[in-house]
Enzyme design. Structure first.
Site, mmCIF file in Angstrom:
data_model
loop_
_atom_site.group_PDB
_atom_site.id
_atom_site.type_symbol
_atom_site.label_atom_id
_atom_site.label_comp_id
_atom_site.label_asym_id
_atom_site.label_seq_id
_atom_site.Cartn_x
_atom_site.Cartn_y
_atom_site.Cartn_z
ATOM 1 N N LYS A 71 0.851 -1.198 0.000
ATOM 2 C CA LYS A 71 0.000 0.000 0.000
ATOM 3 C C LYS A 71 0.883 1.243 0.000
ATOM 4 O O LYS A 71 1.925 1.264 0.671
ATOM 5 C CB LYS A 71 -0.892 -0.022 1.252
ATOM 6 N N SER A 146 -9.785 1.406 2.388
ATOM 7 C CA SER A 146 -8.896 2.216 1.594
ATOM 8 C C SER A 146 -7.738 1.437 0.950
ATOM 9 O O SER A 146 -7.140 1.952 0.005
ATOM 10 C CB SER A 146 -8.316 3.332 2.466
ATOM 11 N N SER A 170 -10.009 -0.877 6.627
ATOM 12 C CA SER A 170 -9.377 -0.636 5.323
ATOM 13 C C SER A 170 -8.645 -1.818 4.700
ATOM 14 O O SER A 170 -8.278 -1.764 3.531
ATOM 15 C CB SER A 170 -8.407 0.540 5.424
#
Lengths: 472, 97
Positions: A71, A146, A170
């Site tokens: 990420k 996310s 997330s």
């Protein structure tokens, strides 16, 4: 077990060939899916050559050449790190996060940095400055967020494993929407050094994979005490053996709690699929018992009030002077205001402003302090359940992924999609999501919770569900 | 419980404290939204709470490092390369007085 087979194949095949297959797939498909912001092809090729030599003489690390996506709010040395924002579009991280160091040491190949909601503010993967991540299962739908690119890159087979981060769901939300496995480890189990912070008391990085084995393998690599993150605790790092030694009969010793509040107001079809799996676990010998969790309806406001406050504080470092996007002004204050105005998206601004507002002297007691007190009540609720039960079971998301054009933009409605995931972050416990079915081609995720630092119990539960769903 | 009233003045103060310039349209939009969000969030008043404010969920206290010389960070160039405006060894910022 899929990831296990993959490692075996890597040990007798050519790593470079595997890597090139992945790169080819990415080049063919990622223009549409948009799961990567930055690719690290050259570095990946270099690592694959070094790791191949190690495999040849049998000295490879635990990850033995598996391809891993990261990420983009986690620092990889000398690589761009954007947090999905224009504010950091050209920021080059000068060091490795502790978990990246561990992944490199154990011979994981980092293939690229994943798309994400801007500064992790979102739960559908559409608020990135670099465009939305599309769901590999059906590109008309959102991927969830996310950690959108982390889940999508695993689902699309661009990566074998991925690292995401979870502040209110997330990792679990995109894992559920994209049909992959994801785990939010207990607060303090995995170091946050080198992770751009969003809400410091709730967030942490965690693994995404195609099976329980992959989750346990990556968790073994990243878990444990780090002197650079004083919240971290020791770990015995034997999660993989928990999964490998799991026996079908082990399910008979599992006491699983089921809270009806987790099933209220959710999509009927999701409810039926999850209830069906709970029925299978029960028929295989698990003890399933109803418990009450009346605080569920307060989770979203408590979570967001705390998240806004911590976020507004975390974001104050982005002034444009030392790094990131910069617009000057007549004085320092104007320069900072201009810089932030023109480099941050609407949801980021909304959260900074709300967080600033509820921590102002005259409103603090009414909102922030109140939320912190209520947080104690949530934690106590979970402590009560885990005194008598090993796991808490339910769905991950209350709804299926929405279509990209039809996503909800009204803030209160948008925030409500975190209702089933955010309590784990408030209580600091561990939780997972794994695919257990689908509705018209869209995956459905089942969520398990276990007490703080009881990842072994959580993994056993994940393995039991995996077997109940016909997984090998 | 005293209700929180959000008006133009409050939004301007918040924007000022947060060092975040807002356009007129944004001010209006956020004013309306914040009113609604906080109204919805006031459901937390129903919870019976104690006095304990829970900031952190782990029991770690007074975590100290070894009292020894720490290893210096060696990629100074990497940090410096991210500076936006630089003169000699210094970051250039607008005047503050």
């Amino acid at each position: 077990m899929f990831t296990k087979d993959l490692i075996e194949n890597l040990s007798c095949g050519s790593l470079e060939e595997q890597l090139h297959k992945k790169i080819e797939t990415i080049q063919k498909k990622d223009e549409e899916i948009n799961s990567f912001i930055t690719l690290c092809i050259e570095d990946a090729e270099k690592s694959s050559k070094i790791i191949q030599k190690k495999i040849n003489d049998g000295s490879q690390g635990k990850l033995s050449g598996l391809i891993i996506s990261i990420k983009d709010n986690i620092a990889v040395s000398n690589t761009r790190m954007t947090c999905g924002s224009k504010a950091l579009e050209n920021y080059i991280a000068p060091y490795d996060a502790t978990i990246i160091n561990s992944i490199k040491k154990e011979d994981g190949i980092i293939i690229g940095k994943c798309n994400m909601d801007e500064f992790a503010c979102g739960s559908d993967g559409t608020s990135s400055y670099f465009g939305p991540t599309k769901n590999p299962r059906n590109i008309e739908y959102v991927s969830g967020g996310s950690s959108s690119g982390s889940a999508a890159s695993v689902a699309a087979d661009f990566a074998d494993l991925s690292i995401g981060s979870d502040t209110g769901g997330s990792i679990r939300c995109p894992a559920s929407f994209c049909g992959v496995y994801g785990m939010k480890p207990s607060y303090g189990l995995v170091s946050r050094y080198g992770v751009s912070d969003m809400a410091m008391s709730m967030e942490g990085p965690g693994p995404l994979a195609k099976d329980t084995y992959g989750i346990a393998l990556l968790l073994d690599v990243i878990a444990g005490k780090d002197p650079r993150d004083t919240m971290t605790v020791d770990s015995n790092n034997s999660y993989l053996s928990v999964v490998e030694n799991y026996k079908y009969e082990d399910i008979q010793n599992m006491k699983i709690a089921y809270a009806k509040e987790f099933f209220e107001g959710i999509d009927e079809k999701i409810k039926n699929i999850v209830l069906d799996k709970i029925g299978i676990l029960e028929s295989q010998g698990a003890k399933i018992e109803p418990v009450s969790l009346p605080s569920v309806k307060y989770v979203v406001p408590i979570y967001y009030l705390i998240a806004f406050s911590e976020f507004s504080s975390a974001m104050s470092k982005f002034d444009g002077f030392k790094y990131g996007y910069y617009i000057t002004g007549q004085d320092i204050v104007e320069a900072v205001s201009n810089t932030r105005e023109s480099s941050m998206g609407t949801e980021v601004k909304r959260r900074i402003l709300l967080g600033t507002f509820i921590t102002m002297e005259e409103f603090r007691d009414r909102w922030y302090t109140k939320a912190l007190k209520a947080r104690s009540a949530i934690k106590e609720d979970f402590e009560r359940i885990f005194k008598t039960h090993d796991l808490l079971i339910g769905p991950t998301m209350p709804m299926l992924p929405p279509k990209i054009g039809e996503r909800i933009t009204d803030p209160p409605a948008m925030y409500s999609s975190d209702i089933l995931t955010a309590s784990a972050n408030l209580a600091g416990i561990c939780a997972s999501s794994q695919p257990v079915g689908e509705i018209k081609g869209l995956p459905v995720g089942l969520q398990l919770h276990a007490n703080s630092l009881c990842e072994s119990k959580l993994l056993k539960g994940m393995r039991a569900v995996e077997i109940a769903c016909g997984g090998m | 419980m005293v209700e929180t009233i959000i008006d133009d003045k409050i939004i301007e103060r918040v924007s000022d404290i947060a060092r975040l310039k807002l356009s007129e349209t944004e001010k209006e939009k956020f004013e309306e939204e914040f009113e609604r969000i906080l109204k919805e969030f006031s459901i937390i008043d129903e919870i019976k709470v104690g006095e304990n404010e829970l900031y952190y969920v782990v029991g770690n206290v007074n975590v100290l490092r070894k009292d020894s010389e720490s290893k210096p960070f060696n990629n100074i160039k990497g940090i410096r390369d991210n500076f936006n405006r630089m003169e000699d060894e210094y970051i250039v910022v607008p005047k503050n007085l």
